[in-house]
Design a protein around this motif. Structure first.
Motif, short mmCIF file in Angstrom:
data_model
loop_
_atom_site.label_atom_id
_atom_site.label_comp_id
_atom_site.label_asym_id
_atom_site.label_seq_id
_atom_site.Cartn_x
_atom_site.Cartn_y
_atom_site.Cartn_z
N LEU A 516 -24.87 49.97 -41.65
CA LEU A 516 -25.14 48.73 -40.93
C LEU A 516 -23.87 47.98 -40.55
O LEU A 516 -23.88 47.20 -39.59
N MET A 517 -22.80 48.17 -41.26
CA MET A 517 -21.58 47.41 -40.98
C MET A 517 -20.84 48.03 -39.80
O MET A 517 -20.50 49.20 -39.80
N ARG A 518 -20.59 47.21 -38.78
CA ARG A 518 -19.91 47.70 -37.59
C ARG A 518 -18.45 47.30 -37.52
O ARG A 518 -17.69 47.82 -36.71
N GLN A 519 -18.05 46.33 -38.34
CA GLN A 519 -16.64 45.94 -38.37
C GLN A 519 -16.34 45.29 -39.71
O GLN A 519 -17.22 44.79 -40.40
N ARG A 520 -15.08 45.34 -40.07
CA ARG A 520 -14.60 44.71 -41.30
C ARG A 520 -13.55 43.67 -40.92
O ARG A 520 -12.51 44.01 -40.33
#
Length: 525
Positions: A516-520
């Motif tokens: 689900l994470m597309r960027q940090r």
């Protein structure tokens, strides 16, 4: 009806003009060792068509007969001459009888040492495989004394160049759009997503057209259940031909009894790439520039690619204007009819006097006025599309002005109704998706009827019914009104407004169930 062991139509069935289903389902007959018999069967099966070219040759210094079969207009004739004929017919030591006799597999030897092209495809050992490759723009090489041949992909038909999309124009953003060539379309997407996790699977649909349909998704982001469901629904299709992506859309959509589209389509590669990055699945159909995307949400048809190419505040403002335009396009005529018919007390006294003066001498009630003007505008809009481009737009504009002015001067329509219907028509063009714009146009007429019958109460009841209907819709298992219903806090960052890109950390959780994470976000030290 069929000739024995040949799988071709009988002479009686052709002359009689009646083809049964058993005639259309041809048997898959294997190739034989006799080259002339293979050529004879191929010509019979294709009705001795004049565009089928059979070039019989002898291999180099050997007395071995072979032939090249291709469709004139589907292949690049220069490539055939340079990379195939010249390689096979040149009299050199590599095609001597001693060389070929020492090889166990002559066809493999030709592919490995003789042909100077990388377009050599799979082996062909039956007529169905040969016809599919032949009609897909390949050259078939057959040899006498061999039970199989192979295809050489040298397609060279005329193609439309990559141009700016006509239905999804933007001020800022890429100016390239899909074409009718499937491989060019997949290449444009791969240019934007340079990842080995971008997986592609191609199947053929249509018993007669054998149209290539490609399923594109990002492995590890897309939901595996959605991908399997898409493949299952596509493989379930049993139809004779697929000519445009709408064939696929109608055959795989979840709910057919709705005026709202449940499968999204676009001709912009950047829109499809953004959808893939969210975990959606793209369906590309050869022969059309429109690519399908599932699951499709209501918000997908309202958002535009340009929303992400401006700052967040500008993109949010444009998006709010778009939702306001949808409200006007859907409810403006019905609210005007309802207020002037049942709720006159809501109109300020000065405005009421002006409206009353305008309606003096008008023989029709507000409902009939609205229907006449709406139908007239729809006819003008459709006529402007069908007419030649040089005069279509000018004709629709001039026609609207002339007819509106003439109707007011003749006392058939009040000026206020012309203004309301004109604003409604203009607001309808604010919607980026043509499919959703058509749905709003269709829903406008029931709301006008409800407003004329029950006033604002009827419009409210119709709006509640429409929202309940939208809430019940699903697109490949995903709620149609997501992220509004069910409510998703993270999804609101790309819902009614657009949050800054740095704050949109997660993908829509109802679409991408994994990764689900597309960027940090890295905080500055």
């Amino acid at each position: 009806m069929k000739k024995s062991q040949m799988g071709i139509l009988s002479k009686e069935s052709i002359e009689g003009g009646v083809l049964m289903d058993s005639d259309l389902k041809q048997t898959n007959e294997p190739l034989v060792a006799d080259l002339q018999e293979n050529i004879h069967k191929m010509k019979q099966r294709m009705g001795n068509s004049t565009d089928v070219i059979v070039r019989e040759i002898k291999l180099g210094m050997m007395d071995v007969k072979a032939c090249l079969i291709f469709i004139d207009g589907l292949i690049d004739s220069n490539a055939v001459n340079d990379f195939v004929l010249e390689s096979l017919m040149i009299k050199n030591d590599y095609l001597s009888s001693e060389k070929l006799k020492s090889e166990g597999n002559v066809l493999q030897y030709l592919k490995d040492y003789i042909l100077t092209t990388t377009a050599v495809k799979h082996d062909v050992d039956d007529f169905n495989g040969m016809f599919h490759s032949l009609l897909s723009g390949s050259v078939i090489l057959l040899m006498d004394g061999h039970l199989s041949g192979f295809s050489i992909s040298l397609s060279g038909w005329k193609e439309r160049a990559i141009t700016e999309p006509t239905s999804e124009t933007v001020i800022r953003g890429p100016k390239e759009g899909f074409t009718e060539n499937l491989r060019a379309n997949t290449a444009m997407i791969r240019r934007k997503i340079k990842s080995p996790d971008l997986w592609l699977e191609t199947i053929q649909i249509g018993s007669l057209t054998q149209t290539d349909v490609a399923i594109l998704y990002i492995y590890g982001i897309a939901n595996e259940k959605v991908v399997k469901e898409v493949l299952t629904r596509l493989k379930r299709i049993d139809i004779d031909g697929i000519l445009e992506s709408n064939y696929i859309e109608e055959l795989i959509q979840d709910e057919a009894k709705t005026p709202f589209p449940t499968v999204f389509n676009s001709e912009r590669p950047d829109v499809i790439a953004a959808s893939l990055l969210e975990g959606k699945v793209a369906i590309l159909v050869d022969g059309t520039p429109y690519v399908l995307v599932v699951p499709a949400l209501f918000a997908s048809f309202i958002h535009s690619a340009e929303d992400y190419y401006h700052r967040a505040d500008i993109g949010s403002l444009i998006r709010l204007l778009r939702y306001l335009g949808i409200f006007i396009a859907l409810f403006a005529p019905s609210i005007y009819v309802a207020v002037t018919t049942f709720h006159i007390e809501m109109i300020p006294r000065t405005l009421l006097g002006s409206l009353t003066a305008q309606r003096e001498g008008v023989p029709f009630p507000a409902f009939i006025e609205a229907m006449i003007m709406e139908i007239t505008f729809e006819i003008l809009r459709e006529a402007g599309i069908r007419m030649p481009r040089n005069i279509g737009q000018a004709m629709s504009i001039v026609g609207s002005i002339v007819l509106g002015t003439a109707a007011v001067e003749a006392g058939l329509i009040s000026p206020a109704m012309v203004i309301v219907v004109s604003i409604t028509a203009v607001a309808n063009f604010v919607i980026p998706s043509n499919d959703m714009a058509i749905s709003i146009r269709l829903m406008r007429f029931p709301f006008i009827f409800l407003g004329a019958s029950f006033g604002l109460y009827g419009i409210s009841l119709g709006f509640i019914t429409m929202v309940l209907h939208l809430s019940s819709l699903r697109s490949f298992g995903v709620p149609y009104l997501s992220p509004f219903a069910p409510f998703d806090f993270q999804g609101q960052k790309d819902g009614l407004l657009r949050a800054p890109i740095r704050s949109m950390i997660f993908r829509p959780k109802l679409i991408a169930r994994h990764n689900l994470m597309r960027q940090r976000v890295r905080r500055p030290k």
